[in-house]
Design a protein around this motif. Structure first.
Motif, short mmCIF file in Angstrom:
data_model
loop_
_atom_site.label_atom_id
_atom_site.label_comp_id
_atom_site.label_asym_id
_atom_site.label_seq_id
_atom_site.Cartn_x
_atom_site.Cartn_y
_atom_site.Cartn_z
N ASN A 278 0.74 -1.41 -0.06
CA ASN A 278 0.16 -0.11 0.04
C ASN A 278 0.93 1.24 -0.21
OD1 ASN A 278 -2.08 -1.93 1.87
ND2 ASN A 278 -2.90 -0.60 0.34
N ASN A 279 2.10 1.20 0.10
CA ASN A 279 2.97 2.40 0.11
C ASN A 279 3.86 2.53 -1.07
OD1 ASN A 279 2.46 3.67 2.84
ND2 ASN A 279 2.52 1.50 3.42
N ARG A 280 3.89 1.71 -2.10
CA ARG A 280 4.86 1.68 -3.04
C ARG A 280 5.09 3.10 -3.85
NH1 ARG A 280 6.99 -3.29 -4.02
NH2 ARG A 280 5.80 -5.04 -3.61
N LYS A 281 3.83 3.91 -3.87
CA LYS A 281 3.99 5.11 -4.66
C LYS A 281 4.80 6.12 -3.61
CE LYS A 281 0.10 5.20 -7.76
NZ LYS A 281 -1.15 5.94 -7.84
N VAL A 282 4.76 5.95 -2.55
CA VAL A 282 5.32 6.81 -1.47
C VAL A 282 6.91 6.58 -1.46
CG1 VAL A 282 4.81 5.68 0.86
CG2 VAL A 282 5.20 8.24 0.55
N LEU A 283 7.14 5.24 -1.35
CA LEU A 283 8.56 4.67 -1.22
C LEU A 283 9.12 5.14 -2.65
CD1 LEU A 283 7.93 1.35 0.27
CD2 LEU A 283 9.07 3.07 1.54
N GLU A 284 8.64 4.92 -3.71
CA GLU A 284 9.26 5.21 -5.06
C GLU A 284 9.54 6.71 -5.31
OE1 GLU A 284 6.46 3.82 -7.70
OE2 GLU A 284 6.88 1.60 -7.36
N ALA A 285 8.56 7.71 -4.65
CA ALA A 285 8.53 8.97 -4.62
C ALA A 285 9.66 9.61 -3.89
CB ALA A 285 7.40 9.68 -4.17
N MET A 286 9.95 9.10 -2.63
CA MET A 286 10.93 9.63 -1.79
C MET A 286 12.45 9.27 -2.34
SD MET A 286 12.80 10.83 0.80
CE MET A 286 11.37 11.57 1.70
N GLU A 292 17.33 12.97 -6.88
CA GLU A 292 17.32 14.08 -7.63
C GLU A 292 17.65 15.50 -6.89
OE1 GLU A 292 13.20 13.27 -10.55
OE2 GLU A 292 12.95 14.47 -8.52
N GLN A 293 17.35 15.45 -5.40
CA GLN A 293 17.91 16.54 -4.67
C GLN A 293 19.40 16.32 -4.15
OE1 GLN A 293 14.74 17.73 -1.96
NE2 GLN A 293 13.12 16.94 -3.47
N GLY A 294 19.97 15.29 -4.38
CA GLY A 294 21.33 14.87 -4.05
C GLY A 294 21.75 14.33 -2.87
N LEU A 295 20.49 13.89 -2.25
CA LEU A 295 20.84 13.07 -0.97
C LEU A 295 21.35 11.63 -1.22
CD1 LEU A 295 18.63 15.35 -0.13
CD2 LEU A 295 17.86 13.67 1.64
N SER A 296 21.34 11.06 -2.39
CA SER A 296 21.81 9.71 -2.86
C SER A 296 22.46 9.87 -4.27
CB SER A 296 20.94 8.62 -2.62
OG SER A 296 19.91 8.95 -3.44
N PRO A 297 23.59 9.28 -4.36
CA PRO A 297 24.30 9.47 -5.53
C PRO A 297 23.59 8.89 -6.82
CG PRO A 297 25.76 8.01 -4.33
CD PRO A 297 24.43 8.64 -3.29
N THR A 298 22.79 7.82 -6.12
CA THR A 298 22.03 6.92 -7.24
C THR A 298 20.57 6.70 -6.43
OG1 THR A 298 22.50 4.87 -6.34
CG2 THR A 298 24.00 5.57 -8.19
N ARG A 299 19.91 6.55 -7.61
CA ARG A 299 18.24 6.18 -7.07
C ARG A 299 18.33 4.74 -6.20
NH1 ARG A 299 12.19 6.69 -9.98
NH2 ARG A 299 11.00 5.90 -8.19
N ILE A 300 17.97 4.88 -5.10
CA ILE A 300 18.10 3.46 -4.32
C ILE A 300 16.76 2.62 -4.46
CG2 ILE A 300 18.29 2.54 -1.93
CD1 ILE A 300 19.79 5.29 -1.29
#
Length: 316
Positions: A278-286, A292-300
């Motif tokens: 039930n939380n896939r959209k929110v997990l994908e968005a975060m 995109e905002q620089g908190l991680s070098p790749t999308r995790i």
């Protein structure tokens, strides 16, 4: 034989989804609670979601369960100076906008909405913060270090009310907003309607915290993640019973049960689910916004956050 202790740090022990644990109503099977005053002493804690991403990107050994005890829409936490002439999100471009710090979870969600929902170019905003870090910031983002006495909320609020800042995006209501100071207001006057439309169009219900354990504790106690998830589900269920059960315990608002029913109609029966599905959209968005905002070098891959047994545990 006595149960082992599970040392837990609550960032917000008094929010309704946590109170059944902190008031002693809910126990954890196989363990005894010990509540500690900081994350360093804890075996587990309600980790800020952005901090969880940052920790994973740095290779820190943590493991999470799909329990999200604190969730807030973040459009209501965008504030403007009443005389700044800001009427839409796009009007933030070219303006001085204060933030607590770049990697604060609330800010990640707010900026993600600005960029993807409202089409705002984050690079065209003059960001200002009392807490500036040298890492974890996307290319093209400039953040001015600001000084002031007191906590970040008061520093930013003083600048906003004085007109030295055009807007503030924060994790908390600013003092001037709580006091109904006419010098400031929310960016979205009908923030409730704005957030409801945001959910209808995106399906995103931002989560602020994700319950997380230290890997070394899980290594010693492999049953802890599932036990903790079951406990947080029970605590959440009791919290909702206290809102909409036979004897509602929130009495300062007479129609709280009706409000919860309205929210279920809009967002679905399991809108506060403690599972992956039930939380896939929110997990994908975060994970997208954080990258995109620089908190991680790749999308995790968010599934790498989670304990495998807790991730597939049935129920909501």
């Amino acid at each position: 034989m006595a149960n082992p202790k599970l040392k837990f740090y609550f960032r917000e022990p008094t929010i309704d989804t946590n109170i059944p644990i902190t008031d002693g109503s809910v126990k954890i099977d196989g363990f005894d609670w010990e509540f500690v005053p900081n994350e360093e002493e804890a075996d587990a804690w309600d980790c800020g979601f952005a901090a969880r991403v940052r920790a994973y990107a740095k290779g820190i050994a943590h493991i999470s369960i799909p329990a999200f005890p604190n969730r807030k829409f973040r459009l209501a936490y965008m504030f403007v100076n009443s005389k700044a002439g800001i009427e839409t999100a796009k009007d933030l471009e070219g303006r001085r906008v204060g933030i607590m710090q770049w990697d604060n979870t609330a800010g990640v969600w707010a900026r993600g909405a600005l960029q993807h929902y409202y089409g705002v170019d984050l690079r065209r905003i003059h960001w200002c913060s009392p807490r500036v870090k040298k890492e974890g910031v996307a290319e093209g983002i400039q953040i001015e270090k600001i000084d002031g006495d007191g906590d970040a909320d008061h520093v930013l609020d003083n600048l906003l009310t004085a007109g030295r800042m055009d807007a503030v995006i924060g994790p908390n209501l600013l003092p001037s907003i709580s006091a109904r100071d006419p010098r400031t207001r929310r960016l979205f006057r009908d923030y409730r309607g704005e957030e409801q439309n945001y959910f209808k169009k995106t399906g995103i219900f931002p989560t602020s915290h994700i319950v997380t354990l230290k890997q070394e504790f899980v290594d010693r106690h492999p049953g802890a993640p599932v036990a903790l998830l079951k406990t947080f589900r029970k605590s959440r269920d009791i919290a909702f019973e206290r809102l909409e059960g036979s004897d509602p315990q929130v009495i300062a608002y007479s129609w709280i049960a009706a409000a919860v029913a309205e929210q279920r109609e809009l967002m679905g029966e399991n809108y506060w689910a403690y599972n992956i599905e039930n939380n896939r959209k929110v997990l994908e968005a975060m994970t997208q916004y954080a990258h995109e905002q620089g908190l991680s070098p790749t999308r995790i891959d968010y599934m790498k956050f989670f304990h495998p047994e807790a991730a597939v545990l049935g129920g909501h």
